[in-house]
Design an enzyme around this catalytic site. Structure first.
Site, mmCIF file in Angstrom:
data_model
loop_
_atom_site.group_PDB
_atom_site.id
_atom_site.type_symbol
_atom_site.label_atom_id
_atom_site.label_comp_id
_atom_site.label_asym_id
_atom_site.label_seq_id
_atom_site.Cartn_x
_atom_site.Cartn_y
_atom_site.Cartn_z
ATOM 1 N N GLN A 140 -28.113 -44.502 -6.111
ATOM 2 C CA GLN A 140 -28.743 -43.744 -5.574
ATOM 3 C C GLN A 140 -29.842 -44.128 -4.664
ATOM 4 O O GLN A 140 -30.636 -43.102 -4.272
ATOM 5 C CB GLN A 140 -29.146 -42.584 -6.513
ATOM 6 C CG GLN A 140 -27.749 -41.808 -7.162
ATOM 7 C CD GLN A 140 -26.798 -41.265 -6.326
ATOM 8 O OE1 GLN A 140 -27.585 -40.933 -5.258
ATOM 9 N NE2 GLN A 140 -25.689 -41.075 -6.308
ATOM 10 N N SER A 189 -23.373 -49.131 -3.362
ATOM 11 C CA SER A 189 -22.313 -48.516 -2.846
ATOM 12 C C SER A 189 -22.449 -47.900 -1.521
ATOM 13 O O SER A 189 -23.379 -47.215 -1.262
ATOM 14 C CB SER A 189 -21.575 -47.310 -3.805
ATOM 15 O OG SER A 189 -20.743 -46.747 -3.255
ATOM 16 N N CYS A 242 -17.052 -26.884 -16.553
ATOM 17 C CA CYS A 242 -16.093 -25.741 -16.133
ATOM 18 C C CYS A 242 -15.831 -26.074 -14.605
ATOM 19 O O CYS A 242 -15.123 -25.498 -13.479
ATOM 20 C CB CYS A 242 -16.708 -24.284 -15.765
ATOM 21 S SG CYS A 242 -18.280 -24.094 -16.939
#
Lengths: 492, 492
Positions: free
Chosen positions: A177, A194, A320
């Site tokens: 990040q 990455s 969820c």
């Protein structure tokens, strides 16, 4: 169409696109071959390595390219553990590392190794002293992310690296990040990144291993990438990754300044605009482009879909979500609410309309949350949040039965009919998914007097995170859980 | 500039290039995300999987993409071995598998597993009966390539698959060289391939695992690619890989027909044009685009460089290549000459000038070989190859001392001075690299009478392959080796 999910992946930087296309014709051959096509490919690969190494702050021969950030972490962790096997088999990681680190840790444990997780505080930051205390005689490797991917909190990498160095333990930093911002910290022994997080193409990770760090790459390997990352090199993508890292870094400070203002605005205004919201993550020591908040009584996935229909792409750490039934391990480790979780991560190269996009987001968010809460039958009334009773009219009763298994609050009837204000109420939310158990708790707590106890029966994983978090937010006392029984004492 | 190294890698197929560029804008997001960018990426990924599965001949849910062909093989072998651990820990492979398979086998052995190598005949082909005989009670997995990458010999995959099936052993087929042609064989349980071999981009391999095959992916994994290949998917490259596989396959039969004619021409004409050449590999059951030959008394790397200067890109399995000091394990397993080895592999999409390029190659090759032989001081004279004495004038004596350590033939002087035709001569080629020990042997064998014995002292790895191969080519008797002492009896 505003895209606010940069922490997952960002579109190709124009420099990456150009470099990728330009090197398709020169970079397709095998760089291990001696013919002219092979030599050309080798030249491109060597130049990309130099560029990337300069941006990372290491020597070119310390850096190898891998097929992804996850593979860089897997290889880095396995290689350092194998290289230090004589020192011991303990791996120390923070509790909020990326799942790629935790998967590698689980694999290590399954193979007979030991893993220590260092806890974090409520902002998601590890205390350097806690990290140092976890380093033992048998510690082969320690892992600490530069900044958290879900809440943006920056970790004390430089301080921890110093303590690791003092203890003779190499530190692997997951800088996924932070590489775009040039804020990965100092003193690391291994570092992983990455490319698609900084505007490079997918298919390229990088792993730097400082000279002198004992490293035995996990077999099988081959002769490629210093025998550390097997398989034919993806040179056009590597060239694009290196070029875009340099380009993004050149723009990073200006972009960070601009994005920090926007993120500050979201952090300040969301709690003003939406009741019952918890902004999570460190308010100061954080990535410039990322903000996360959780909304009580909200299904994160439903809110994500509502925002998607309104044109905003965000992500959610709520349980969820489609891919998982367990809530984010990061939010759990922080002890903050996981339900109704939304992460905004702005692209590191902000578009011209970034400010306008954020303003529009702030405009549509309150109604989107209201709608989701309405559909779920979120609680209204004095115990919801007394001082905002006016706003709570939106917490309408559900107009249709919940699709995911209607909570059987009636099961608590036995005790509830015993007295108008029984000292103990039980709510049966077994089979209900987040955020329903918390909604039922909030609705029922008014049924016991101050000092009374309410028991919630819930088997959804998120309840373990969200019932304590609700108590913390609401000033009620969490008495603990026994299996699927959660007990809460009403304090006000 | 003719490129004859397609078995290493081929340029992007125009369809791949177009698909890659077209999907850069749609395929950069995380396909696991629920927002529109994620869903778009998912649609591309699913479509590519269907296309690739159709080309491979499997169901889409049996196929995952990996970062390379090597990684597909590594994962496929480790996963099948782990899935069949209860059956046993033996891995059966042919002796001429790609190094990625042999590296995985070595890793398995290092972890306590057992490996059986099935030998091949002089054409590089395994006998199905030999393969079946190697399958034991404890065999967890068998691996057989569809066709050999160095000599082009096709293996009896379908027959071996039937035998494996009868023995209850899954067969993994390395189809890297054959997918472009649609000739991977039938009946496999697992299959691996590599996109840059068929005109797709680097960074994409594929692994198919038939339903019902027990498979436990090597940890760590994540939720991507059916939990079989961790790390963020490289969707634009995957899209390009699938599109080009379909395109190449549509053209495969016509291309194969055209290339087979050219390869037949090379196979027939090289031995006519160049003395002392052995064309290796199966003359019939072979890839349509690949031919390999070895030239006596030639340094493969020197010949490769000479051809490169003349504009031809080829590869060599000689030990005299920069990346390795050991000769090709394939040529060694076949028992054929490794020195002066040259592989021509024509791109599966032949360019308009393919025929002309091959003709030009045949024109320049004889002189290129002559030059390299001249520089090395290759032997002339009746034992060189008597029936072509006229051509042997090119085998000139060296005009400058060899750079790589001049053979100390004088060391044999003691015996050589004992008689004009001593019955035993010793040549000391210790420290000399290939092809010098063989050159010294050829020069000295005339010094012993028919029936006499010559001993060559050589510590170059290639000697173990090339001295027996020379005897076979020259009709002399190889008596065997004892350490660095090789003994040869003169028969004519």
């Amino acid at each position: 169409m505003p895209y606010f999910d940069a922490a997952s992946s960002v579109p190709l930087h124009p420099v990456a696109r150009e470099a990728l296309i330009a090197s398709l014709d020169e970079g397709w051959a095998d760089p291990a071959r001696l013919h002219r096509e092979g030599r050309r490919a080798r030249v491109l690969l060597d130049a990309a390595r130099e560029t990337a190494a300069e941006a990372v702050g290491c020597r070119p021969d310390e850096l190898v390219f891998t097929p992804s950030g996850a593979r860089a972490l897997h290889t880095g962790i396995a290689g350092a553990l194998a290289g230090r096997r004589r020192a011991g088999r303990r791996l120390v990681v923070s509790a909020v590392e990326h799942s790629a680190v935790l998967h590698a840790a689980a694999a290590h444990e399954a193979a007979g190794g030991a893993v220590t997780e260092v806890p974090v505080g409520r902002t998601g930051r590890v205390a350097a002293a806690d990290f140092a205390a976890a380093l033992g005689e048998d510690t082969a490797l320690a892992c600490l992310q530069s900044a958290n991917h879900e809440v943006g909190t920056e970790q004390p990498v430089t301080e921890v690296a110093g303590l690791c160095s003092g203890a003779g333990v190499p530190l692997l930093v997951d800088a996924a990040q932070s590489l775009a911002w040039g804020r990965a910290g100092e003193g690391w022994s291994l570092l992983a990144g990455s490319a698609h997080k900084w505007g490079g193409p997918a298919g390229v990770g990088l792993l730097a291993v400082r000279k002198g760090v004992r490293f035995v790459a996990p077999p099988p390997t081959d002769e490629r990438e210093s025998a550390r990352s097997p398989g034919f090199e993806n040179i056009p993508a590597i060239v694009a990754a290196a070029a875009s890292l340099r380009a993004v870094r050149a723009e990073a400070d200006a972009a960070a300044e601009r994005l920090r203002v926007l993120v500050d605005r979201v952090r300040a205004r969301v709690p003003e605009l939406v009741p019952d919201v918890e902004v999570v993550g460190d308010p100061v020591r954080r990535l410039p482009n990322l903000v996360t908040f959780s909304c009580l009584y909200v299904d994160g996935e439903a809110l994500l879909h509502a925002l998607d229909r309104l044109g905003f792409s965000v992500s959610s750490g709520s349980s969820c979500t489609s891919s998982t039934l367990t809530p984010s391990h990061v939010l759990r480790a922080m002890g903050v609410l996981s339900e109704g979780n939304i992460r905004l991560s702005l692209p590191p190269v902000p578009g011209p309309s970034a400010e306008e996009d954020v303003e529009r987001f702030l405009e549509v968010l309150p109604e989107a949350v209201r709608e989701v809460r309405g559909q779920l039958g979120a609680p209204a009334g004095p115990l919801g949040k007394p001082e905002e009773a006016a706003a709570s009219e939106a917490y309408a009763a559900p107009e249709e039965p919940d699709e995911r298994g209607e909570p059987r609050q009636e099961a608590a009837g036995e005790e509830r009919t015993a007295s108008a204000e029984p000292s103990h109420v039980t709510v049966d939310a077994l089979g209900s998914l987040c955020p329903l158990p918390v909604i039922e708790l909030a609705k029922a707590i008014g049924d016991v007097p101050v000092g009374g106890v309410i028991t919630v029966l819930a088997d959804d994983e998120a309840a373990r995170v969200d019932i304590p978090a609700w108590c913390e937010m609401r000033g009620q006392e969490y008495l603990g859980a026994d299996g699927t029984e959660f007990r809460v004492r009403r304090l006000d």
